[in-house]
Design a protein around this motif. Structure first.
Motif, PDB file in Angstrom:
ATOM      1  N   LYS A   1       0.826  -1.207   0.000  1.00 54.00           N
ATOM      2  CA  LYS A   1       0.000   0.000   0.000  1.00 54.00           C
ATOM      3  C   LYS A   1       0.863   1.262   0.000  1.00 54.00           C
ATOM      4  CE  LYS A   1      -4.218  -1.633   2.236  1.00 54.00           C
ATOM      5  NZ  LYS A   1      -5.038  -1.539   3.456  1.00 54.00           N
ATOM      6  N   ARG A   2       1.896   1.248   0.824  1.00 56.05           N
ATOM      7  CA  ARG A   2       2.789   2.414   0.896  1.00 56.05           C
ATOM      8  C   ARG A   2       3.491   2.642  -0.436  1.00 56.05           C
ATOM      9  NH1 ARG A   2       3.310   6.043   5.097  1.00 56.05           N
ATOM     10  NH2 ARG A   2       5.506   6.130   4.639  1.00 56.05           N
ATOM     11  N   VAL A   3       3.949   1.553  -1.054  1.00 60.04           N
ATOM     12  CA  VAL A   3       4.637   1.675  -2.349  1.00 60.04           C
ATOM     13  C   VAL A   3       3.654   2.191  -3.403  1.00 60.04           C
ATOM     14  CG1 VAL A   3       5.710   0.342  -4.211  1.00 60.04           C
ATOM     15  CG2 VAL A   3       6.443   0.006  -1.859  1.00 60.04           C
ATOM     16  N   ARG A   4       2.438   1.652  -3.413  1.00 62.03           N
ATOM     17  CA  ARG A   4       1.434   2.123  -4.374  1.00 62.03           C
ATOM     18  C   ARG A   4       1.096   3.590  -4.134  1.00 62.03           C
ATOM     19  NH1 ARG A   4      -2.558  -3.013  -4.080  1.00 62.03           N
ATOM     20  NH2 ARG A   4      -1.318  -4.414  -5.378  1.00 62.03           N
ATOM     21  N   ARG A   5       0.906   3.947  -2.876  1.00 64.30           N
ATOM     22  CA  ARG A   5       0.589   5.329  -2.546  1.00 64.30           C
ATOM     23  C   ARG A   5       1.737   6.254  -2.950  1.00 64.30           C
ATOM     24  NH1 ARG A   5      -0.612   5.687   3.301  1.00 64.30           N
ATOM     25  NH2 ARG A   5      -2.220   4.202   2.758  1.00 64.30           N
ATOM     26  N   PHE A   6       2.974   5.812  -2.693  1.00 64.60           N
ATOM     27  CA  PHE A   6       4.143   6.604  -3.083  1.00 64.60           C
ATOM     28  C   PHE A   6       4.213   6.744  -4.603  1.00 64.60           C
ATOM     29  CE2 PHE A   6       8.673   6.897  -4.221  1.00 64.60           C
ATOM     30  CZ  PHE A   6       8.978   8.100  -3.604  1.00 64.60           C
ATOM     31  N   ALA A   7       3.989   5.645  -5.320  1.00 72.24           N
ATOM     32  CA  ALA A   7       4.024   5.684  -6.790  1.00 72.24           C
ATOM     33  C   ALA A   7       2.912   6.589  -7.312  1.00 72.24           C
ATOM     34  CB  ALA A   7       3.889   4.281  -7.361  1.00 72.24           C
ATOM     35  N   ALA A   8       1.718   6.495  -6.714  1.00 72.40           N
ATOM     36  CA  ALA A   8       0.612   7.354  -7.141  1.00 72.40           C
ATOM     37  C   ALA A   8       0.930   8.823  -6.876  1.00 72.40           C
ATOM     38  CB  ALA A   8      -0.677   6.946  -6.438  1.00 72.40           C
ATOM     39  N   LEU A  51       3.557   9.903  -9.465  1.00 75.80           N
ATOM     40  CA  LEU A  51       2.944  10.061 -10.786  1.00 75.80           C
ATOM     41  C   LEU A  51       2.055  11.297 -10.847  1.00 75.80           C
ATOM     42  CD1 LEU A  51       2.027   6.411 -11.793  1.00 75.80           C
ATOM     43  CD2 LEU A  51       3.745   7.889 -12.822  1.00 75.80           C
ATOM     44  N   SER A  52       1.256  11.528  -9.804  1.00 75.34           N
ATOM     45  CA  SER A  52       0.396  12.719  -9.817  1.00 75.34           C
ATOM     46  C   SER A  52       1.235  13.989  -9.765  1.00 75.34           C
ATOM     47  CB  SER A  52      -0.597  12.677  -8.670  1.00 75.34           C
ATOM     48  OG  SER A  52       0.056  12.744  -7.429  1.00 75.34           O
ATOM     49  N   LEU A  53       2.332  13.950  -9.039  1.00 77.62           N
ATOM     50  CA  LEU A  53       3.231  15.103  -9.009  1.00 77.62           C
ATOM     51  C   LEU A  53       3.838  15.347 -10.382  1.00 77.62           C
ATOM     52  CD1 LEU A  53       4.584  17.242  -7.216  1.00 77.62           C
ATOM     53  CD2 LEU A  53       6.431  15.605  -6.855  1.00 77.62           C
ATOM     54  N   LEU A  54       4.284  14.285 -11.049  1.00 76.06           N
ATOM     55  CA  LEU A  54       4.854  14.435 -12.390  1.00 76.06           C
ATOM     56  C   LEU A  54       3.816  14.953 -13.384  1.00 76.06           C
ATOM     57  CD1 LEU A  54       7.097  11.247 -12.694  1.00 76.06           C
ATOM     58  CD2 LEU A  54       7.838  13.621 -12.450  1.00 76.06           C
ATOM     59  N   VAL A  55       2.601  14.431 -13.304  1.00 73.02           N
ATOM     60  CA  VAL A  55       1.532  14.907 -14.201  1.00 73.02           C
ATOM     61  C   VAL A  55       1.230  16.372 -13.919  1.00 73.02           C
ATOM     62  CG1 VAL A  55      -0.927  14.644 -14.731  1.00 73.02           C
ATOM     63  CG2 VAL A  55       0.543  12.644 -14.627  1.00 73.02           C
ATOM     64  N   SER A  56       1.176  16.749 -12.653  1.00 78.68           N
ATOM     65  CA  SER A  56       0.908  18.150 -12.296  1.00 78.68           C
ATOM     66  C   SER A  56       2.005  19.068 -12.824  1.00 78.68           C
ATOM     67  CB  SER A  56       0.805  18.305 -10.784  1.00 78.68           C
ATOM     68  OG  SER A  56      -0.262  17.552 -10.283  1.00 78.68           O
TER      69      SER A  56
END
Length: 169
Positions: free
Chosen positions: A38-45, A48-53
């Protein structure tokens, strides 16, 4: 034997207390693995959202700069066009005024080799002074006015040239 020796693997716990202890350990391991996933998924999300932003912000900024640049280039081109029209109008005015001077000179000499009636009619058609057009605020209006004045000066120049052609006797 060492602590990590593989000679005696434990396969099945012997007592129910051991089974519940190992079950609790296994559940804890599963919970830990689930927590890590969960932590890895949350970190990846989050990444990714930071990169998209960041990408969207950069694209938006680029598009805004591009739009501003196009607007500035269009304004500069319009100003240059206006300045060229004003320059063309000034040249026409100078040519018409120079020809008017020749008409006035020929009329005052009373040279009979020219049509004195045509020269007399043109004495009152002096090129009127033109406005100083700055091409600052009303570009389209200044361009229209410069073109209209240029046409009038060119028409006067044509009339002056016709009157300045010697009459063949």
């Amino acid at each position: 034997m060492g602590r990590h020796s593989k000679k005696k693997p434990r396969t099945v716990p012997a007592s129910t207390e051991e089974q519940s202890f190992y079950g609790i350990i296994a559940a804890g391991v599963r919970d830990g693995e689930l927590w890590v996933r969960k932590r890895v998924r949350r970190f990846a999300a989050t990444v990714l959202s930071l990169l998209v932003s960041v990408a969207l912000c950069c694209c938006g900024t680029f598009l805004w700069w591009d739009t501003q640049g196009k607007a500035k280039r269009a304004r500069i081109e319009a100003e240059n066009s206006c300045i060229q029209q004003v320059g063309s109008m000034t040249e026409s005015y100078n040519k018409a005024f120079r020809l008017y001077g020749q008409v006035a000179s020929k009329f005052s000499e009373l040279n009979e080799s020219y049509d004195l009636d045509a020269l007399a009619a043109l004495q009152d058609k002096k090129p009127e002074g033109y406005k100083l057009l700055h091409c600052d605020t009303d570009l389209d209006g200044d361009v229209r006015e410069a073109k209209a004045l240029k046409r009038s000066f060119d028409q006067l120049s044509v009339e002056y040239r016709k009157a300045l052609t010697p009459v063949g006797k």
